[in-house]
Motif scaffolding. Structure first.
Motif, PDB file in Angstrom:
ATOM      1  N   ARG A  18     -79.253 -11.728 -36.235  1.00  0.00           N
ATOM      2  CA  ARG A  18     -78.222 -12.379 -37.029  1.00  0.00           C
ATOM      3  C   ARG A  18     -77.849 -11.484 -38.198  1.00  0.00           C
ATOM      4  NH1 ARG A  18     -78.057 -18.016 -40.504  1.00  0.00           N
ATOM      5  NH2 ARG A  18     -79.351 -16.761 -41.926  1.00  0.00           N
ATOM      6  N   LEU A  19     -76.600 -11.106 -38.246  1.00  0.00           N
ATOM      7  CA  LEU A  19     -76.092 -10.310 -39.349  1.00  0.00           C
ATOM      8  C   LEU A  19     -75.509 -11.234 -40.415  1.00  0.00           C
ATOM      9  CD1 LEU A  19     -74.216  -7.458 -37.451  1.00  0.00           C
ATOM     10  CD2 LEU A  19     -76.644  -7.636 -38.027  1.00  0.00           C
ATOM     11  N   SER A  20     -75.618 -10.815 -41.658  1.00  0.00           N
ATOM     12  CA  SER A  20     -75.046 -11.554 -42.778  1.00  0.00           C
ATOM     13  C   SER A  20     -74.097 -10.667 -43.553  1.00  0.00           C
ATOM     14  CB  SER A  20     -76.151 -12.057 -43.724  1.00  0.00           C
ATOM     15  OG  SER A  20     -77.032 -12.926 -43.066  1.00  0.00           O
ATOM     16  N   CYS A  21     -73.055 -11.265 -44.070  1.00  0.00           N
ATOM     17  CA  CYS A  21     -72.101 -10.556 -44.928  1.00  0.00           C
ATOM     18  C   CYS A  21     -71.904 -11.417 -46.174  1.00  0.00           C
ATOM     19  CB  CYS A  21     -70.785 -10.336 -44.211  1.00  0.00           C
ATOM     20  SG  CYS A  21     -69.505  -9.552 -45.226  1.00  0.00           S
ATOM     21  N   ALA A  22     -72.527 -11.012 -47.263  1.00  0.00           N
ATOM     22  CA  ALA A  22     -72.433 -11.749 -48.517  1.00  0.00           C
ATOM     23  C   ALA A  22     -71.290 -11.165 -49.349  1.00  0.00           C
ATOM     24  CB  ALA A  22     -73.741 -11.651 -49.280  1.00  0.00           C
ATOM     25  N   ALA A  23     -70.352 -12.033 -49.702  1.00  0.00           N
ATOM     26  CA  ALA A  23     -69.169 -11.583 -50.440  1.00  0.00           C
ATOM     27  C   ALA A  23     -69.282 -11.947 -51.915  1.00  0.00           C
ATOM     28  CB  ALA A  23     -67.919 -12.207 -49.849  1.00  0.00           C
ATOM     29  N   SER A  24     -68.870 -11.032 -52.768  1.00  0.00           N
ATOM     30  CA  SER A  24     -68.777 -11.305 -54.200  1.00  0.00           C
ATOM     31  C   SER A  24     -67.464 -10.735 -54.703  1.00  0.00           C
ATOM     32  CB  SER A  24     -69.960 -10.703 -54.958  1.00  0.00           C
ATOM     33  OG  SER A  24     -70.028  -9.306 -54.755  1.00  0.00           O
ATOM     34  N   GLY A  25     -66.874 -11.440 -55.648  1.00  0.00           N
ATOM     35  CA  GLY A  25     -65.591 -10.998 -56.179  1.00  0.00           C
ATOM     36  C   GLY A  25     -64.390 -11.454 -55.378  1.00  0.00           C
ATOM     37  N   LEU A  26     -64.632 -12.165 -54.278  1.00  0.00           N
ATOM     38  CA  LEU A  26     -63.548 -12.769 -53.516  1.00  0.00           C
ATOM     39  C   LEU A  26     -64.071 -14.047 -52.884  1.00  0.00           C
ATOM     40  CD1 LEU A  26     -64.042 -12.370 -50.211  1.00  0.00           C
ATOM     41  CD2 LEU A  26     -63.382 -10.039 -50.729  1.00  0.00           C
ATOM     42  N   SER A  27     -63.140 -14.913 -52.528  1.00  0.00           N
ATOM     43  CA  SER A  27     -63.519 -16.205 -51.967  1.00  0.00           C
ATOM     44  C   SER A  27     -63.179 -16.268 -50.489  1.00  0.00           C
ATOM     45  CB  SER A  27     -62.775 -17.325 -52.704  1.00  0.00           C
ATOM     46  OG  SER A  27     -62.947 -18.565 -52.040  1.00  0.00           O
ATOM     47  N   LEU A  28     -64.082 -16.836 -49.709  1.00  0.00           N
ATOM     48  CA  LEU A  28     -63.827 -17.029 -48.286  1.00  0.00           C
ATOM     49  C   LEU A  28     -62.694 -18.019 -48.046  1.00  0.00           C
ATOM     50  CD1 LEU A  28     -67.408 -17.085 -46.740  1.00  0.00           C
ATOM     51  CD2 LEU A  28     -65.919 -15.149 -47.249  1.00  0.00           C
ATOM     52  N   ASP A  29     -62.289 -18.738 -49.080  1.00  0.00           N
ATOM     53  CA  ASP A  29     -61.149 -19.646 -48.950  1.00  0.00           C
ATOM     54  C   ASP A  29     -59.837 -18.880 -48.835  1.00  0.00           C
ATOM     55  OD1 ASP A  29     -62.598 -22.028 -51.258  1.00  0.00           O
ATOM     56  OD2 ASP A  29     -62.562 -22.057 -49.069  1.00  0.00           O
ATOM     57  N   TYR A  30     -59.850 -17.610 -49.242  1.00  0.00           N
ATOM     58  CA  TYR A  30     -58.595 -16.854 -49.302  1.00  0.00           C
ATOM     59  C   TYR A  30     -58.598 -15.610 -48.428  1.00  0.00           C
ATOM     60  CZ  TYR A  30     -57.877 -19.866 -53.331  1.00  0.00           C
ATOM     61  OH  TYR A  30     -57.751 -20.952 -54.150  1.00  0.00           O
ATOM     62  N   TYR A  31     -59.737 -15.256 -47.861  1.00  0.00           N
ATOM     63  CA  TYR A  31     -59.814 -14.050 -47.048  1.00  0.00           C
ATOM     64  C   TYR A  31     -60.431 -14.322 -45.690  1.00  0.00           C
ATOM     65  CZ  TYR A  31     -58.624 -11.073 -51.001  1.00  0.00           C
ATOM     66  OH  TYR A  31     -57.976 -10.459 -52.037  1.00  0.00           O
ATOM     67  N   THR A  32     -59.816 -13.757 -44.676  1.00  0.00           N
ATOM     68  CA  THR A  32     -60.421 -13.716 -43.354  1.00  0.00           C
ATOM     69  C   THR A  32     -61.489 -12.636 -43.359  1.00  0.00           C
ATOM     70  OG1 THR A  32     -58.506 -14.533 -42.134  1.00  0.00           O
ATOM     71  CG2 THR A  32     -59.980 -13.042 -40.952  1.00  0.00           C
ATOM     72  N   ILE A  33     -62.636 -12.953 -42.787  1.00  0.00           N
ATOM     73  CA  ILE A  33     -63.738 -11.999 -42.698  1.00  0.00           C
ATOM     74  C   ILE A  33     -63.920 -11.604 -41.238  1.00  0.00           C
ATOM     75  CG2 ILE A  33     -66.163 -11.542 -43.141  1.00  0.00           C
ATOM     76  CD1 ILE A  33     -64.540 -11.976 -45.664  1.00  0.00           C
ATOM     77  N   ALA A  34     -64.056 -10.319 -41.036  1.00  0.00           N
ATOM     78  CA  ALA A  34     -64.235  -9.791 -39.686  1.00  0.00           C
ATOM     79  C   ALA A  34     -65.468  -8.900 -39.629  1.00  0.00           C
ATOM     80  CB  ALA A  34     -63.016  -8.990 -39.257  1.00  0.00           C
ATOM     81  N   TRP A  35     -66.001  -8.787 -38.421  1.00  0.00           N
ATOM     82  CA  TRP A  35     -67.031  -7.804 -38.139  1.00  0.00           C
ATOM     83  C   TRP A  35     -66.430  -6.732 -37.236  1.00  0.00           C
ATOM     84  CZ3 TRP A  35     -71.707  -7.511 -40.423  1.00  0.00           C
ATOM     85  CH2 TRP A  35     -72.183  -8.650 -41.064  1.00  0.00           C
ATOM     86  N   PHE A  36     -66.628  -5.496 -37.630  1.00  0.00           N
ATOM     87  CA  PHE A  36     -66.262  -4.344 -36.817  1.00  0.00           C
ATOM     88  C   PHE A  36     -67.536  -3.571 -36.487  1.00  0.00           C
ATOM     89  CE2 PHE A  36     -61.589  -3.962 -36.980  1.00  0.00           C
ATOM     90  CZ  PHE A  36     -61.299  -4.956 -37.905  1.00  0.00           C
ATOM     91  N   ARG A  37     -67.465  -2.732 -35.492  1.00  0.00           N
ATOM     92  CA  ARG A  37     -68.614  -1.886 -35.182  1.00  0.00           C
ATOM     93  C   ARG A  37     -68.140  -0.506 -34.757  1.00  0.00           C
ATOM     94  NH1 ARG A  37     -70.892  -4.919 -29.688  1.00  0.00           N
ATOM     95  NH2 ARG A  37     -69.118  -4.415 -28.320  1.00  0.00           N
ATOM     96  N   GLN A  38     -69.008   0.460 -34.999  1.00  0.00           N
ATOM     97  CA  GLN A  38     -68.690   1.828 -34.638  1.00  0.00           C
ATOM     98  C   GLN A  38     -69.930   2.508 -34.078  1.00  0.00           C
ATOM     99  OE1 GLN A  38     -66.938   4.231 -37.765  1.00  0.00           O
ATOM    100  NE2 GLN A  38     -66.009   5.605 -36.271  1.00  0.00           N
ATOM    101  N   ALA A  39     -69.833   2.910 -32.820  1.00  0.00           N
ATOM    102  CA  ALA A  39     -70.913   3.646 -32.173  1.00  0.00           C
ATOM    103  C   ALA A  39     -70.663   5.144 -32.348  1.00  0.00           C
ATOM    104  CB  ALA A  39     -70.969   3.282 -30.692  1.00  0.00           C
ATOM    105  N   PRO A  40     -71.697   5.952 -32.251  1.00  0.00           N
ATOM    106  CA  PRO A  40     -71.523   7.400 -32.406  1.00  0.00           C
ATOM    107  C   PRO A  40     -70.480   7.953 -31.437  1.00  0.00           C
ATOM    108  CG  PRO A  40     -73.840   6.842 -32.427  1.00  0.00           C
ATOM    109  CD  PRO A  40     -73.107   5.585 -32.056  1.00  0.00           C
ATOM    110  N   GLY A  41     -69.539   8.709 -31.989  1.00  0.00           N
ATOM    111  CA  GLY A  41     -68.520   9.332 -31.158  1.00  0.00           C
ATOM    112  C   GLY A  41     -67.395   8.414 -30.725  1.00  0.00           C
ATOM    113  N   LYS A  42     -67.425   7.172 -31.212  1.00  0.00           N
ATOM    114  CA  LYS A  42     -66.389   6.213 -30.822  1.00  0.00           C
ATOM    115  C   LYS A  42     -65.636   5.708 -32.043  1.00  0.00           C
ATOM    116  CE  LYS A  42     -68.591   4.584 -26.584  1.00  0.00           C
ATOM    117  NZ  LYS A  42     -68.998   3.380 -25.789  1.00  0.00           N
ATOM    118  N   GLU A  43     -64.469   5.170 -31.802  1.00  0.00           N
ATOM    119  CA  GLU A  43     -63.678   4.601 -32.883  1.00  0.00           C
ATOM    120  C   GLU A  43     -64.246   3.242 -33.310  1.00  0.00           C
ATOM    121  OE1 GLU A  43     -59.293   6.549 -31.811  1.00  0.00           O
ATOM    122  OE2 GLU A  43     -59.581   4.378 -31.840  1.00  0.00           O
TER     123      GLU A  43
END
Length: 127
Positions: A18-43
């Motif tokens: 389970r990954l966590s993303c703790a936000a400070s300085g912005l509210s989840l009420d106003y921003y969409t949060i996404a997870w991206f990933r990058q493997a070696p040699g890939k975009e």
């Protein structure tokens, strides 16, 4: 604004994290949060996002049915529960904040739409 990603590690195929993303300085009420990933040699590619408007969730095809994104408004934190992990899930995972979007699915292929990024957490799936 700060996005702090955590929870990565080494796990065997078929395992969970389970990954966590703790936000400070912005509210989840106003921003969409996404997870991206990058493997070696890939975009860098989008994995999942959760809408700030109504909490709707979106996933890239390769993780549907295995990953679940959720949010805790009170803690200003977004989670990515990953199950049935595969070696091809190995990557550095980043959380990002952006929006508003007219097409959330499309936003997962357009990292440039996201304004704020966390530092990344390594996920390694290996036996």
């Amino acid at each position: 604004v700060q996005l702090q990603a955590s929870g990565g590690g080494l796990v065997q195929p078929g395992g969970s994290l389970r990954l966590s993303c703790a936000a400070s300085g912005l509210s989840l009420d106003y921003y969409t949060i996404a997870w991206f990933r990058q493997a070696p040699g890939k975009e860098r590619g989008g994995v999942s996002c959760i809408s700030n408007v109504d909490g709707s969730t979106y996933y890239t095809d390769s993780v549907k049915g295995r990953f679940t994104i959720s949010r805790d408004i009170a803690k200003n934190t977004v989670y990515l529960q990953m199950t049935s992990l595969k070696p091809e899930d190995t990557a550095v995972y980043y959380c990002a904040a952006g929006g508003p979007f007219s097409d959330y699915d499309a936003s997962l292929s357009r990292a440039y739409l996201y304004n704020f990024w966390g530092q990344g957490t390594q996920v390694t799936v290996s036996s």
